[in-house]
Write a protein that holds these residues in place. Sequence first.
Motif, PDB file in Angstrom:
ATOM      1  N   THR A   1      92.407  24.835  70.852  1.00 44.40           N
ATOM      2  CA  THR A   1      92.298  24.547  72.062  1.00 44.40           C
ATOM      3  C   THR A   1      92.296  22.090  72.614  1.00 44.40           C
ATOM      4  O   THR A   1      93.298  21.543  73.429  1.00 44.40           O
ATOM      5  CB  THR A   1      91.135  24.885  73.163  1.00 44.40           C
ATOM      6  OG1 THR A   1      90.899  26.335  73.267  1.00 44.40           O
ATOM      7  CG2 THR A   1      91.067  23.949  74.918  1.00 44.40           C
ATOM      8  N   TYR A   2      91.428  22.166  71.136  1.00 43.75           N
ATOM      9  CA  TYR A   2      91.044  20.460  71.336  1.00 43.75           C
ATOM     10  C   TYR A   2      91.427  20.028  70.543  1.00 43.75           C
ATOM     11  O   TYR A   2      92.251  18.915  70.793  1.00 43.75           O
ATOM     12  CB  TYR A   2      89.458  20.084  71.622  1.00 43.75           C
ATOM     13  CG  TYR A   2      89.118  20.500  72.668  1.00 43.75           C
ATOM     14  CD1 TYR A   2      89.656  20.479  73.853  1.00 43.75           C
ATOM     15  CD2 TYR A   2      88.969  22.090  72.611  1.00 43.75           C
ATOM     16  CE1 TYR A   2      88.963  21.250  75.181  1.00 43.75           C
ATOM     17  CE2 TYR A   2      87.699  22.475  74.252  1.00 43.75           C
ATOM     18  CZ  TYR A   2      88.385  21.887  75.549  1.00 43.75           C
ATOM     19  OH  TYR A   2      88.032  22.368  76.516  1.00 43.75           O
TER      20      TYR A   2
ATOM     21  N   ALA B   1      84.305  23.732  64.396  1.00 43.14           N
ATOM     22  CA  ALA B   1      85.376  23.562  64.726  1.00 43.14           C
ATOM     23  C   ALA B   1      85.759  22.991  63.247  1.00 43.14           C
ATOM     24  O   ALA B   1      86.936  22.902  62.876  1.00 43.14           O
ATOM     25  CB  ALA B   1      86.221  22.443  66.172  1.00 43.14           C
TER      26      ALA B   1
ATOM     27  N   ILE C   1      88.221  26.680  69.578  1.00 44.78           N
ATOM     28  CA  ILE C   1      88.100  24.547  69.979  1.00 44.78           C
ATOM     29  C   ILE C   1      89.122  23.654  68.872  1.00 44.78           C
ATOM     30  O   ILE C   1      89.864  23.588  69.345  1.00 44.78           O
ATOM     31  CB  ILE C   1      86.932  24.322  69.066  1.00 44.78           C
ATOM     32  CG1 ILE C   1      85.270  25.304  70.311  1.00 44.78           C
ATOM     33  CG2 ILE C   1      86.634  22.735  69.213  1.00 44.78           C
ATOM     34  CD1 ILE C   1      85.157  24.508  71.347  1.00 44.78           C
TER      35      ILE C   1
ATOM     36  N   GLU D   1      79.390  24.900  68.763  1.00 44.72           N
ATOM     37  CA  GLU D   1      80.592  24.047  69.087  1.00 44.72           C
ATOM     38  C   GLU D   1      81.903  23.245  67.914  1.00 44.72           C
ATOM     39  O   GLU D   1      82.512  24.038  67.586  1.00 44.72           O
ATOM     40  CB  GLU D   1      81.158  24.641  69.921  1.00 44.72           C
ATOM     41  CG  GLU D   1      80.761  25.321  71.097  1.00 44.72           C
ATOM     42  CD  GLU D   1      81.410  25.248  72.433  1.00 44.72           C
ATOM     43  OE1 GLU D   1      81.257  26.351  73.061  1.00 44.72           O
ATOM     44  OE2 GLU D   1      81.196  24.130  72.969  1.00 44.72           O
ATOM     45  N   LEU D   2      81.353  22.980  68.284  1.00 44.26           N
ATOM     46  CA  LEU D   2      81.966  21.293  67.608  1.00 44.26           C
ATOM     47  C   LEU D   2      81.883  21.861  65.729  1.00 44.26           C
ATOM     48  O   LEU D   2      82.355  21.190  64.405  1.00 44.26           O
ATOM     49  CB  LEU D   2      81.754  19.240  67.515  1.00 44.26           C
ATOM     50  CG  LEU D   2      82.962  18.317  67.587  1.00 44.26           C
ATOM     51  CD1 LEU D   2      83.565  18.777  68.185  1.00 44.26           C
ATOM     52  CD2 LEU D   2      81.755  17.477  67.814  1.00 44.26           C
TER      53      LEU D   2
ATOM     54  N   ARG E   1      81.416  28.983  72.298  1.00 49.21           N
ATOM     55  CA  ARG E   1      82.986  29.696  71.215  1.00 49.21           C
ATOM     56  C   ARG E   1      83.244  29.217  69.617  1.00 49.21           C
ATOM     57  O   ARG E   1      82.428  28.325  69.368  1.00 49.21           O
ATOM     58  CB  ARG E   1      84.200  28.941  72.038  1.00 49.21           C
ATOM     59  CG  ARG E   1      84.249  28.590  73.643  1.00 49.21           C
ATOM     60  CD  ARG E   1      85.351  27.637  74.417  1.00 49.21           C
ATOM     61  NE  ARG E   1      83.539  26.060  74.235  1.00 49.21           N
ATOM     62  CZ  ARG E   1      84.236  24.892  75.369  1.00 49.21           C
ATOM     63  NH1 ARG E   1      85.532  25.008  75.646  1.00 49.21           N
ATOM     64  NH2 ARG E   1      83.229  24.308  75.027  1.00 49.21           N
TER      65      ARG E   1
ATOM     66  N   CYS F   1      82.197  20.909  74.461  1.00 47.53           N
ATOM     67  CA  CYS F   1      81.956  20.957  73.180  1.00 47.53           C
ATOM     68  C   CYS F   1      80.407  20.843  73.120  1.00 47.53           C
ATOM     69  O   CYS F   1      79.511  19.684  73.524  1.00 47.53           O
ATOM     70  CB  CYS F   1      82.597  20.252  72.428  1.00 47.53           C
ATOM     71  SG  CYS F   1      83.980  21.583  72.141  1.00 47.53           S
TER      72      CYS F   1
ATOM     73  N   CYS G   1      87.403  17.534  73.248  1.00 47.13           N
ATOM     74  CA  CYS G   1      86.603  18.318  74.355  1.00 47.13           C
ATOM     75  C   CYS G   1      84.877  17.637  74.344  1.00 47.13           C
ATOM     76  O   CYS G   1      85.174  17.879  73.683  1.00 47.13           O
ATOM     77  CB  CYS G   1      86.147  19.824  73.048  1.00 47.13           C
ATOM     78  SG  CYS G   1      85.351  20.912  73.714  1.00 47.13           S
TER      79      CYS G   1
END
Length: 137
Positions: free
Chosen positions: A68-69, A131, A65, A127-128, A60, A123, A120
């Motif tokens: 969503t989180y 973000a 991310i 992905e992190l 993602r 994740c 998350c």
Amino acid sequence: MKLLNWKTLVLSVCLSIMPQAFAADMSDEAIIERIKPVGEVYLDGELEVAKAPAASSGPRDGETIYNTYCTACHSTGVSGAPKKGDADAWAPRIAQGMDVLFDHAWNGFNNGLMPAKGTCGDCSEDELKAAIAYITE
């Protein structure tokens, strides 16, 4: 004595009407309707159910991310969380380096105010990092 008779009359009328007004239907159908289960339990495989769409096979992006989180805290500033777009709040954190920002996001920080992985749980590191890049731009 006249007042007592009036009260007795009202009480008598009420007692004669009330049971009929609140009497429950005692027919078999009415009883079955009142005691029927409110739900049903199905075992796996007993029913055809719509399948959830397959999850995306790729990672993602940072915006997904974040939305969503992260947005719950970082769009409102909950518990001192730096808001997205607030360069002054992010400057000292960015000055520590992206490795420190990632460590705080991955492992949690500030006694749990910044939870590990920002809530998350699924994740990936990439992905992190995406973000973090998105939130700090």
